[in-house]
Motif scaffolding. Structure first.
Motif, short mmCIF file in Angstrom:
data_model
loop_
_atom_site.label_atom_id
_atom_site.label_comp_id
_atom_site.label_asym_id
_atom_site.label_seq_id
_atom_site.Cartn_x
_atom_site.Cartn_y
_atom_site.Cartn_z
N THR A 301 -16.30 -17.61 59.64
CA THR A 301 -15.50 -18.33 58.63
C THR A 301 -14.03 -17.94 58.72
N GLU A 302 -13.79 -16.63 58.87
CA GLU A 302 -12.43 -16.10 58.94
C GLU A 302 -11.64 -16.75 60.09
N VAL A 303 -12.29 -16.85 61.25
CA VAL A 303 -11.64 -17.45 62.42
C VAL A 303 -11.39 -18.94 62.19
N SER A 304 -12.37 -19.61 61.60
CA SER A 304 -12.23 -21.04 61.32
C SER A 304 -11.08 -21.32 60.35
N VAL A 305 -10.96 -20.47 59.33
CA VAL A 305 -9.87 -20.62 58.35
C VAL A 305 -8.51 -20.45 59.05
N PHE A 306 -8.41 -19.46 59.91
CA PHE A 306 -7.17 -19.21 60.65
C PHE A 306 -6.82 -20.40 61.55
N VAL A 307 -7.79 -20.88 62.31
CA VAL A 307 -7.58 -22.00 63.22
C VAL A 307 -7.19 -23.26 62.44
N ASP A 308 -7.89 -23.53 61.34
CA ASP A 308 -7.59 -24.71 60.52
C ASP A 308 -6.18 -24.64 59.94
N ALA A 309 -5.78 -23.44 59.50
CA ALA A 309 -4.45 -23.28 58.89
C ALA A 309 -3.36 -23.64 59.91
N ILE A 310 -3.58 -23.27 61.16
CA ILE A 310 -2.60 -23.60 62.20
C ILE A 310 -2.60 -25.10 62.49
N ARG A 311 -3.80 -25.66 62.67
CA ARG A 311 -3.90 -27.07 63.05
C ARG A 311 -3.45 -28.00 61.94
N ARG A 312 -3.64 -27.59 60.69
CA ARG A 312 -3.26 -28.45 59.56
C ARG A 312 -1.95 -28.04 58.92
#
Length: 345
Positions: A301-312
């Protein structure tokens, strides 16, 4: 914010360090995280690079960090390296224009934390996140949301523990010289949780004590295998921390938040699963052996949140200021343990 967020390009990630935790992050990035692809890996150890190539088919391998940073088209780096390298490696990545995810703690040195924050401020378009994984655990998230909704009134006290399973080999003794001691190594998670759950109050005074119950080798590093601490905040709120390396039954992470109208407890039984065993010894359940299993989903989840924050292009809730504060309090706990005196912050 643009409305083309649904078509944000896939993030090209490089990972640095492929020890126990690095491999977990690498596997997640390669196979489980939407919107990210692992294009490169870096390690000074040939065996780690061979693992990346053979197990995950990572296309580009580097023995040198600067060479990885120069990799064409790289968007972000994941640093799963020794703590002593964190601050310098984050700064190098920012200067190279890369987003950075770095495992906790940010640093064991407050000046280094501030240097990282200053560099990050020069690159507001780049995201930096430190891996305080418990914030991304479903149960801790649920407790946080309930507190926000007023479920326990006004929260004023946290008890939080990180207790590792007893390891007769003393795996961590090898790292004792550079780990910063039990509070900076283990309790930094609990410190971050307590601040988060209590509404980010300012720490004003700490007192810590500890004992070496089993691992006598730690004494040469002025460290303990069981430590307890009290942290007082300016709002009259209080946190108590317990860290241990000697639990016979498994990894035992638990947090209790008391408020004016109730109490929430996360993880009071560190159960492996929902099976209960009843026999001549009584009724019991097996427990999880380590934080890997307990927080397996949270690491993803932590990695997904980080990746999403960058992409969005979204703001991260977990900031460098939070990571710096966890280190600041952890250093004070270590100081108190050694001086046997309370430390004012």
């Amino acid at each position: 914010m643009s409305h083309s967020t649904t078509h944000a390009p896939t993030l090209r990630v490089g990972i640095v360090g492929l020890g126990r935790l690095g491999r977990r992050h690498a596997e997640n990035l390669m196979t489980r995280v939407a919107g990210a692809t692992l294009v490169a890996a870096c390690s000074p150890l040939p065996a780690e690079l061979e693992w990346a190539r053979d197990t995950l088919q990572v296309p580009h391998l580097y023995a040198d960090y600067e060479a990885l940073l120069a990799h064409d088209g790289l968007d972000a780096v994941f640093l799963v390296t020794p703590t002593s390298l964190h601050s310098q490696q984050i700064i190098q990545a920012l200067k190279a224009g890369k987003h950075v995810f770095c495992e906790k703690p940010l640093s064991l040195d407050l000046e280094d934390c501030r240097r990282v924050s200053a560099e990050a401020a020069r690159h507001p378009q780049l995201k930096v996140m430190i891996g305080f994984v418990r914030r991304f655990d479903a149960s801790y998230r649920d407790a946080y949301n309930k507190i926000q909704q007023g479920a326990i009134g006004s929260p004023f006290m946290v008890y939080s523990q990180t207790c590792d399973q007893y390891d007769p080999d003393g795996f961590f003794v090898k790292f004792a010289a550079t780990s910063g001691g039990i509070f900076l190594d283990c309790s930094v998670h609990d410190i971050d949780l307590a601040r988060w759950l209590l509404g980010n109050p300012q720490a004003v005074r700490v007192y810590a004590s500890g004992t070496t119950a089993i691992h006598q080798d730690l004494q040469q590093f002025h460290d303990v295998d069981n430590g307890v601490a009290i942290c007082e905040f300016d709002s009259g709120r209080i946190a108590t921390f317990y860290a241990s390396r000697t639990m016979p039954h498994g990894h035992d992470t638990m947090t209790e938040i008391t408020g004016t109208a109730g109490r929430l407890t996360v993880g009071s039984n560190p159960r492996r699963n929902r099976v209960e065993i009843a026999d001549a010894h009584g009724v019991r359940n097996e427990c999880l052996p380590s934080f890997f299993e307990r927080f397996e989903d949270a690491f993803l989840t932590e990695v997904s949140v980080f990746v999403d924050a960058i992409r969005r292009e979204q703001k991260l809730e977990l900031t460098l200021a939070d990571a710096t504060e966890a280190t600041r309090i952890g250093i004070a706990l270590r100081e108190s343990l050694l001086s046997k005196q309370p430390v004012l912050l």
